[in-house]
Scaffold this active site. Structure first.
Site, mmCIF file in Angstrom:
data_model
loop_
_atom_site.group_PDB
_atom_site.id
_atom_site.type_symbol
_atom_site.label_atom_id
_atom_site.label_comp_id
_atom_site.label_asym_id
_atom_site.label_seq_id
_atom_site.Cartn_x
_atom_site.Cartn_y
_atom_site.Cartn_z
ATOM 1 N N HIS A 161 -90.499 12.808 -33.093
ATOM 2 C CA HIS A 161 -90.541 11.372 -32.765
ATOM 3 C C HIS A 161 -89.167 10.857 -32.373
ATOM 4 O O HIS A 161 -88.203 11.615 -32.261
ATOM 5 C CB HIS A 161 -91.128 10.573 -33.934
ATOM 6 C CG HIS A 161 -90.358 10.652 -35.220
ATOM 7 N ND1 HIS A 161 -89.041 10.287 -35.343
ATOM 8 C CD2 HIS A 161 -90.753 11.031 -36.467
ATOM 9 C CE1 HIS A 161 -88.642 10.436 -36.592
ATOM 10 N NE2 HIS A 161 -89.652 10.906 -37.296
ATOM 11 N N CYS A 169 -89.502 15.230 -40.478
ATOM 12 C CA CYS A 169 -89.817 15.283 -39.053
ATOM 13 C C CYS A 169 -88.593 15.680 -38.238
ATOM 14 O O CYS A 169 -87.496 15.855 -38.760
ATOM 15 C CB CYS A 169 -90.333 13.937 -38.576
ATOM 16 S SG CYS A 169 -91.918 13.471 -39.309
#
Length: 359
Positions: A161, A169
């Site tokens: 992202h 992430c």
């Protein structure tokens, strides 16, 4: 007075309606890497599109926007590579993107809340792309995959992202993920059913493997290297299966696919040509030789994840607040900037990191 009273009542009604949404948004921000269709951070109502500069660069490399794509991720180097099929029919490197932030340390993700960014082989379909993600746009890696689920690993919503914040992430900045998102979306719209993501602890050269030879994850990393080498040698996406509690690559089980990743591998034959099998064996010998010849050195350790040197320089010179504004349209804070500045360093063999906690 009547108009003022009416507006006050309307304002109160709007605040009451928005309160649950605001609470939800705050909670999601605190949980780390989450992608949702209901976020206050949407920077655009439309997903990013391929720029003329990107399509022109593809044309220079004999690639088309709808050609299949493959992604490779390297933690230690904090880099993400996008590969595309060119006119030869093989994959060629299109571009390497610096990674702004990943969390945890080298090694696979095994449990929810461990802050570990995953390592392994994943496959991303169109339904796993999120144009309205918490951090601009994102795509879900699909963790845990079939093998990880069978091993009892837990966690979800592990993404690539935007922004520069991570709790499991891979954060690429809004600009970086916007370009990556547009590239993979074009390939999926062009007919590719799903694209493969290969996530590694580091570039799996014999030298790097030898440096980490004492790490308890080495048996797992040797398995990852088989897939790494297959792609490096053939420039073709390896077929990934799982049995015997590990990944297996380019195996033909003659229609009798493994019933469970935990079960012993059924009889099968390799799809690799004899010359390729010999090359793979040569790579294994290189690791063995490098590990036996290398002097004992302190392994690279991480306080909490990493950051590409180019971003670490910005963080050091500008500070976390200014940097956050430059890499994210919503100015999400840089996660644990002190840890990012400390990455990486050589630690004594008996050094142990502090207990991992969530942001």
């Amino acid at each position: 007075m009547i108009a003022s009273s009416f507006l006050n009542r309307q304002s109160l009604r709007v605040r009451r309606l928005l309160a649950p949404v605001m609470t939800m948004a705050v909670c999601m921000l605190l949980t780390g890497c989450v992608a949702s269709d209901m976020m206050l951070s949407d920077v655009s109502s439309e997903p990013p599109k391929l720029s003329s500069a990107v399509t022109a660069e593809m044309a220079k490399k004999a690639m088309t926007p709808d050609a299949p794509v493959l992604v490779r991720i390297f933690k230690q180097e904090s880099e993400l590579e996008v590969w595309k099929v060119d006119k030869t029919g093989n994959y060629a490197l299109f571009k390497t993107y610096p990674m702004c932030r990943w969390s945890g340390k080298l090694g696979p993700k095994t449990s929810d809340g461990d802050r570990q960014a995953p390592e392994g082989f994943y496959h991303v379909s169109a339904g796993m792309l999120n144009p309205k993600s918490q951090y601009y746009v994102s795509f879900n890696l699909g963790y845990p995959n079939r093998l990880e689920s069978a091993l009892g690993y837990t966690g979800d919503a592990l993404m690539v992202h935007g922004a520069c914040s991570s709790s499991g992430c891979y954060a690429m900045t809004d600009q970086g993920v916007g370009e990556i998102y547009a590239i993979v979306q074009a390939a999926l719209k062009g007919g590719q059913e799903r694209f493969q993501v290969q996530a590694f602890p580091f570039r799996m050269t014999a030298k790097n493997m030898a440096q980490h030879r004492d790490d308890p994850n080495m048996p797992f990393w040797r398995t990852l290297k088989e897939g790494y080498d297959l792609f490096a040698l053939t420039r073709r996406q390896p077929k990934v299966s799982a049995c015997g509690r590990r990944y297996v690559f380019n195996m033909d089980f003659q229609g009798n696919e493994p019933a469970s990743p935990l079960a012993a591998c059924p009889p099968g034959t390799t799809q690799n040509a004899p010359a390729l099998v010999a090359q793979l064996e040569a790579e294994r010998r290189k690791v063995d030789e490098a590990s036996s010849e290398s002097r004992s050195v302190a392994a690279l350790s991480y306080v909490d994840g990493g950051m590409h040197p180019s971003f670490r320089s910005i963080l050091k010179n500008q500070g976390a607040t200014k940097m956050a504004k430059s890499v994210s349209g919503i100015s999400y804070p840089v996660s644990r900037p002190e840890a990012a500045l400390a990455d990486p360093y050589s630690a004594p063999r008996n050094w142990k990191p502090r207990e991992a906690v969530k942001d």
